[in-house]
Design a protein around this motif. Sequence first.
Motif, PDB file in Angstrom:
ATOM      1  N   ALA A   1       4.073   3.071   2.895  1.00  0.00           N
ATOM      2  CA  ALA A   1       3.749   2.977   1.469  1.00  0.00           C
ATOM      3  C   ALA A   1       4.979   2.552   0.676  1.00  0.00           C
ATOM      4  CB  ALA A   1       3.221   4.316   0.968  1.00  0.00           C
ATOM      5  N   GLN A   2       6.138   3.080   1.027  1.00  0.00           N
ATOM      6  CA  GLN A   2       7.368   2.683   0.345  1.00  0.00           C
ATOM      7  C   GLN A   2       7.639   1.196   0.550  1.00  0.00           C
ATOM      8  OE1 GLN A   2       9.998   5.454   2.269  1.00  0.00           O
ATOM      9  NE2 GLN A   2       9.574   7.111   0.830  1.00  0.00           N
ATOM     10  N   GLY A   3       7.434   0.718   1.776  1.00  0.00           N
ATOM     11  CA  GLY A   3       7.625  -0.710   2.029  1.00  0.00           C
ATOM     12  C   GLY A   3       6.660  -1.574   1.248  1.00  0.00           C
ATOM     13  N   MET A   4       5.459  -1.079   1.017  1.00  0.00           N
ATOM     14  CA  MET A   4       4.449  -1.860   0.291  1.00  0.00           C
ATOM     15  C   MET A   4       4.815  -2.089  -1.173  1.00  0.00           C
ATOM     16  SD  MET A   4       0.791  -0.428   1.698  1.00  0.00           S
ATOM     17  CE  MET A   4       0.037  -1.099   3.184  1.00  0.00           C
ATOM     18  N   VAL A   5       5.532  -1.139  -1.773  1.00  0.00           N
ATOM     19  CA  VAL A   5       5.796  -1.263  -3.206  1.00  0.00           C
ATOM     20  C   VAL A   5       7.159  -1.872  -3.509  1.00  0.00           C
ATOM     21  CG1 VAL A   5       4.318   0.719  -3.657  1.00  0.00           C
ATOM     22  CG2 VAL A   5       6.789   1.062  -3.513  1.00  0.00           C
ATOM     23  N   LEU A   6       7.972  -2.109  -2.486  1.00  0.00           N
ATOM     24  CA  LEU A   6       9.258  -2.758  -2.728  1.00  0.00           C
ATOM     25  C   LEU A   6       9.045  -4.128  -3.353  1.00  0.00           C
ATOM     26  CD1 LEU A   6      11.256  -1.865   0.510  1.00  0.00           C
ATOM     27  CD2 LEU A   6      11.854  -1.217  -1.824  1.00  0.00           C
ATOM     28  N   ASP A   7       9.761  -4.406  -4.423  1.00  0.00           N
ATOM     29  CA  ASP A   7       9.706  -5.702  -5.114  1.00  0.00           C
ATOM     30  C   ASP A   7       8.304  -6.017  -5.637  1.00  0.00           C
ATOM     31  OD1 ASP A   7      12.394  -6.016  -4.273  1.00  0.00           O
ATOM     32  OD2 ASP A   7      11.714  -6.873  -2.372  1.00  0.00           O
ATOM     33  N   ALA A   8       7.498  -5.001  -5.847  1.00  0.00           N
ATOM     34  CA  ALA A   8       6.125  -5.191  -6.348  1.00  0.00           C
ATOM     35  C   ALA A   8       5.861  -4.181  -7.461  1.00  0.00           C
ATOM     36  CB  ALA A   8       5.112  -5.033  -5.214  1.00  0.00           C
ATOM     37  N   PRO A   9       6.426  -4.393  -8.654  1.00  0.00           N
ATOM     38  CA  PRO A   9       6.315  -3.388  -9.724  1.00  0.00           C
ATOM     39  C   PRO A   9       4.886  -3.139 -10.179  1.00  0.00           C
ATOM     40  CG  PRO A   9       7.217  -5.448 -10.573  1.00  0.00           C
ATOM     41  CD  PRO A   9       7.206  -5.563  -9.076  1.00  0.00           C
ATOM     42  N   HIS A  10       3.994  -4.066  -9.877  1.00  0.00           N
ATOM     43  CA  HIS A  10       2.606  -3.912 -10.315  1.00  0.00           C
ATOM     44  C   HIS A  10       1.803  -2.987  -9.410  1.00  0.00           C
ATOM     45  CE1 HIS A  10       2.509  -6.839  -7.064  1.00  0.00           C
ATOM     46  NE2 HIS A  10       1.208  -6.635  -6.953  1.00  0.00           N
ATOM     47  N   ARG A  11       2.401  -2.532  -8.302  1.00  0.00           N
ATOM     48  CA  ARG A  11       1.616  -1.871  -7.264  1.00  0.00           C
ATOM     49  C   ARG A  11       1.884  -0.370  -7.230  1.00  0.00           C
ATOM     50  NH1 ARG A  11       2.759  -5.011  -2.559  1.00  0.00           N
ATOM     51  NH2 ARG A  11       1.105  -6.361  -3.361  1.00  0.00           N
ATOM     52  N   LEU A  12       0.801   0.405  -7.174  1.00  0.00           N
ATOM     53  CA  LEU A  12       0.858   1.842  -6.923  1.00  0.00           C
ATOM     54  C   LEU A  12       0.163   2.103  -5.595  1.00  0.00           C
ATOM     55  CD1 LEU A  12       1.287   4.851  -7.701  1.00  0.00           C
ATOM     56  CD2 LEU A  12      -0.897   4.740  -8.926  1.00  0.00           C
ATOM     57  N   VAL A  13       0.853   2.760  -4.665  1.00  0.00           N
ATOM     58  CA  VAL A  13       0.276   3.097  -3.370  1.00  0.00           C
ATOM     59  C   VAL A  13       0.178   4.618  -3.263  1.00  0.00           C
ATOM     60  CG1 VAL A  13       0.513   2.957  -0.864  1.00  0.00           C
ATOM     61  CG2 VAL A  13       1.168   1.013  -2.286  1.00  0.00           C
ATOM     62  N   VAL A  14      -0.989   5.087  -2.863  1.00  0.00           N
ATOM     63  CA  VAL A  14      -1.242   6.516  -2.708  1.00  0.00           C
ATOM     64  C   VAL A  14      -1.459   6.801  -1.223  1.00  0.00           C
ATOM     65  CG1 VAL A  14      -2.694   8.466  -3.376  1.00  0.00           C
ATOM     66  CG2 VAL A  14      -2.306   6.585  -4.995  1.00  0.00           C
ATOM     67  N   PRO A  15      -0.424   7.246  -0.514  1.00  0.00           N
ATOM     68  CA  PRO A  15      -0.616   7.601   0.896  1.00  0.00           C
ATOM     69  C   PRO A  15      -1.207   8.999   1.013  1.00  0.00           C
ATOM     70  CG  PRO A  15       1.696   7.856   0.307  1.00  0.00           C
ATOM     71  CD  PRO A  15       0.986   7.348  -0.924  1.00  0.00           C
ATOM     72  N   LEU A  16      -2.244   9.133   1.819  1.00  0.00           N
ATOM     73  CA  LEU A  16      -2.881  10.419   2.076  1.00  0.00           C
ATOM     74  C   LEU A  16      -2.311  10.957   3.384  1.00  0.00           C
ATOM     75  CD1 LEU A  16      -6.575   9.479   1.172  1.00  0.00           C
ATOM     76  CD2 LEU A  16      -4.732  10.251  -0.341  1.00  0.00           C
ATOM     77  N   ILE A  17      -1.514  12.004   3.284  1.00  0.00           N
ATOM     78  CA  ILE A  17      -0.703  12.474   4.402  1.00  0.00           C
ATOM     79  C   ILE A  17      -1.230  13.819   4.878  1.00  0.00           C
ATOM     80  CG2 ILE A  17       1.645  13.042   5.137  1.00  0.00           C
ATOM     81  CD1 ILE A  17       2.572  11.449   2.602  1.00  0.00           C
ATOM     82  N   GLY A  18      -1.649  13.889   6.120  1.00  0.00           N
ATOM     83  CA  GLY A  18      -2.114  15.152   6.672  1.00  0.00           C
ATOM     84  C   GLY A  18      -0.974  16.138   6.845  1.00  0.00           C
ATOM     85  N   ASP A  19      -1.281  17.441   6.728  1.00  0.00           N
ATOM     86  CA  ASP A  19      -0.188  18.398   6.861  1.00  0.00           C
ATOM     87  C   ASP A  19       0.363  18.428   8.280  1.00  0.00           C
ATOM     88  OD1 ASP A  19      -2.479  19.578   7.809  1.00  0.00           O
ATOM     89  OD2 ASP A  19      -2.331  21.392   6.598  1.00  0.00           O
ATOM     90  N   GLY A  20      -0.425  18.014   9.258  1.00  0.00           N
ATOM     91  CA  GLY A  20       0.124  17.860  10.601  1.00  0.00           C
ATOM     92  C   GLY A  20       1.153  16.739  10.665  1.00  0.00           C
ATOM     93  N   GLU A  21       0.917  15.694   9.879  1.00  0.00           N
ATOM     94  CA  GLU A  21       1.872  14.585   9.851  1.00  0.00           C
ATOM     95  C   GLU A  21       3.222  15.002   9.284  1.00  0.00           C
ATOM     96  OE1 GLU A  21       0.209  10.423   9.041  1.00  0.00           O
ATOM     97  OE2 GLU A  21      -1.188  11.748   8.007  1.00  0.00           O
ATOM     98  N   LEU A  22       3.222  16.036   8.439  1.00  0.00           N
ATOM     99  CA  LEU A  22       4.484  16.504   7.898  1.00  0.00           C
ATOM    100  C   LEU A  22       5.423  17.010   8.991  1.00  0.00           C
ATOM    101  CD1 LEU A  22       3.052  16.275   5.136  1.00  0.00           C
ATOM    102  CD2 LEU A  22       4.207  18.371   4.487  1.00  0.00           C
ATOM    103  N   GLU A  23       4.875  17.287  10.157  1.00  0.00           N
ATOM    104  CA  GLU A  23       5.692  17.776  11.264  1.00  0.00           C
ATOM    105  C   GLU A  23       6.323  16.650  12.075  1.00  0.00           C
ATOM    106  OE1 GLU A  23       3.343  20.557  13.515  1.00  0.00           O
ATOM    107  OE2 GLU A  23       2.482  21.443  11.706  1.00  0.00           O
ATOM    108  N   THR A  24       5.977  15.404  11.785  1.00  0.00           N
ATOM    109  CA  THR A  24       6.560  14.275  12.518  1.00  0.00           C
ATOM    110  C   THR A  24       7.908  13.899  11.933  1.00  0.00           C
ATOM    111  OG1 THR A  24       5.563  12.573  11.119  1.00  0.00           O
ATOM    112  CG2 THR A  24       4.251  13.379  12.980  1.00  0.00           C
ATOM    113  N   GLY A  25       8.765  13.370  12.786  1.00  0.00           N
ATOM    114  CA  GLY A  25      10.081  12.949  12.322  1.00  0.00           C
ATOM    115  C   GLY A  25      10.004  11.838  11.294  1.00  0.00           C
TER     116      GLY A  25
END
Length: 717
Positions: free
Chosen positions: A180-204
């Motif tokens: 999501a961070q890569g998607m909005v680089l150099d794109a001020p018009h863009r808002l990205v909403v990543p839906l992150i599972g709490d299990g994913e919070l355990e990944t590096g």
Amino acid sequence: MALPTSHPAPSRPGPPPIGFPDWSHAARQAAESVPGQAISALWRALNHLCAAQLYLEDNPRLARPLRPADVKEDPRGHWGVCPPVNWMLAHLGPLTAWRPAGSELLVLHGAGHAGPSALAHAYLNSTLHLTGRGPGWSMPELRALIARFPHPETFGGEITPLIPGARHTGGQLGPALAIAQGMVLDAPHRLVVPLIGDGELETGATAAAWLARRALTGSGHGAVLPVVLANGLKMGGPSLLATLTQDEVRAYFTGLGYQTFLHDGTDISGFRRLLADALTRIRPLGDKGRQPVIVLTMPKGHTGPEQVAGRKIAGTPAVHKTPLRNPRKDDAEFAALAAWLASYRPAELFTTQGRPTDLVRQALPGPPPQPGPDKPTAPIAARGPQSWPLTSTMIRERAGRGGFRLFSPDEITSNRLKLTDDGSLPPWASEILNEEICHAWLQGYTETGRDALLATYEAFAPVNTSLLVQHLKHRSLHYAAGHSGLPNINYLITSLGWRNTYTHQNPGLVSSMLETENGSVHIYTPADAMRAAAVLAVMLSGRDRVNFLITDKHSSTSFPPDPFRDELTVGAAVWPHLSHQGAPDLVLASAGDVPARELSSAATLLLRTTHPEIKIRYLHVNDLAVLGPDPQWPYALPKPEFTRLFGTDTPVLMAVPTHPGAVRALLAARGEAKRFNVVGYLDPGRPITPQGLLEHCGLSASTLAARAALMLKEYGR
């Protein structure tokens, strides 16, 4: 996890930067124009379609009482994460419809198991094509959506780009926030909403991505609004996030530099206010101030059955997949399924023609925007001195055209890339000491139509093997869905093991990529820095390829440029200045700058001195992928061209910068392994000097000459 419904409202922030979309105003407009009942109806419609996809063969509206024959014999799929995902989709729909002029809102599904949600959402948005009559709303389409799930030959049952609007393959567990961070680089018009599972919070990858945003400096970026689906459970049990108290959750995200907005999903009006408040505080990615993060604590599998025949379901791992095991044959489960589906009142949500009702349609966002490049790109011609700095020149020229980013795990200077005259880091280059985050940024940037390059040490690049294999699958599905034109994935692999310490010797990524037999993969092995710069220019202007450029940052030897056009277009070419006319007694083939240096020295200094009567043909391979057979490798050397270069019964000594086994496998697939003697990297098992490593691997000029002489003797030449 006992968390409150919302976070106390903090003091108001200052106004957003000039030119940055006012997303909070869009939220207020959506709240004024779309009633809460419509949000509720859309959420119920999404939940019903998810459950129906898992369990029903027919009767999608429950227009008549449910019968066992309406139920699938073998229910499959994932239910648990769908309700919280659906909650977010229902609330983001009106915001998407009322987004500021010229802006774009994208949802990125980190939870790959939410496939039923994405399919249901695509159907409701009228972008899903199921029956051959084109996308749209109809009863045949609705029946096909539920009866064919998990769509094994079309869409599959999980998040992939085969589903309209999906931009991330859910099997890539962990990198959604960084993508999501890569998607909005150099794109001020863009808002990205990543839906992150709490299990994913355990990944590096996710753990690093929270902090990684601080490495993305500069202005002119869009914004990321992370949403953590804190439902309390992973697949097999409680998530680690579920062990935190509400104060610890706040402290965790506060320490990472975020402002936490908590909600449990029980109050639509309250959540809409919270969402608007969070959007008031959204700032461009490069802003170092606190960014909002929404933590949605809706229980996993919410609105599903609580228990059946004394078996507890809610709050247990049973909700992850199909909570009811066999409702077609189990009376208690059948009754529970009928009550579950009826609780959504589907006849209020869908017409007899399979169309969402007017109430549902009020909350729909409409068709998602089609992905495309933010700025056009064009090929760049190679020019300048024949030296390593030319690679830096190519990168700087490409960056000057816009729509480009360089990512590196803290190795730009170490890899001798000079991106500015004073040696500082330009705004289009980002460093973080994390290979996975760099890849995720690159993936997000290219997925939204821009060119990017990841520059890294050869030894550390294999860290991203799994991500790359998954991304190849993602792109294959993207193309299977009828899309093409994605910018290339480009890796610049340098700081090669031939000059590095023992622990920094690992060319294994190339072997893994070749083993995929994916025709979009190209392994470029140019002979000198001039050639490397030209190859890089081509990589940065192409589409639909996954490129790996292997080049030594210490490269100093230069070779005549005349054969390079064929090297670049065909993949390999004869070097006339090192070759005899007519049929050769021995073919020498190099790939890569270090092997070219050593093998050409063997040819000129040793072989022609000790065996002047021998006819040699010398050629260089610029892309290892062309050695593979057709059709696995679409750019493979055609058989007549392969024969012209290598002959049919002539012994071939090939020197490569990679593990030799990967190249032998390509040749064996052509049926050509027997007469090829491939020499490459062999682990020395201990620290060793660069020259000692060449000797150990049989890649020094002297050992190559000796091996060539032995081959001539064995073949009676």
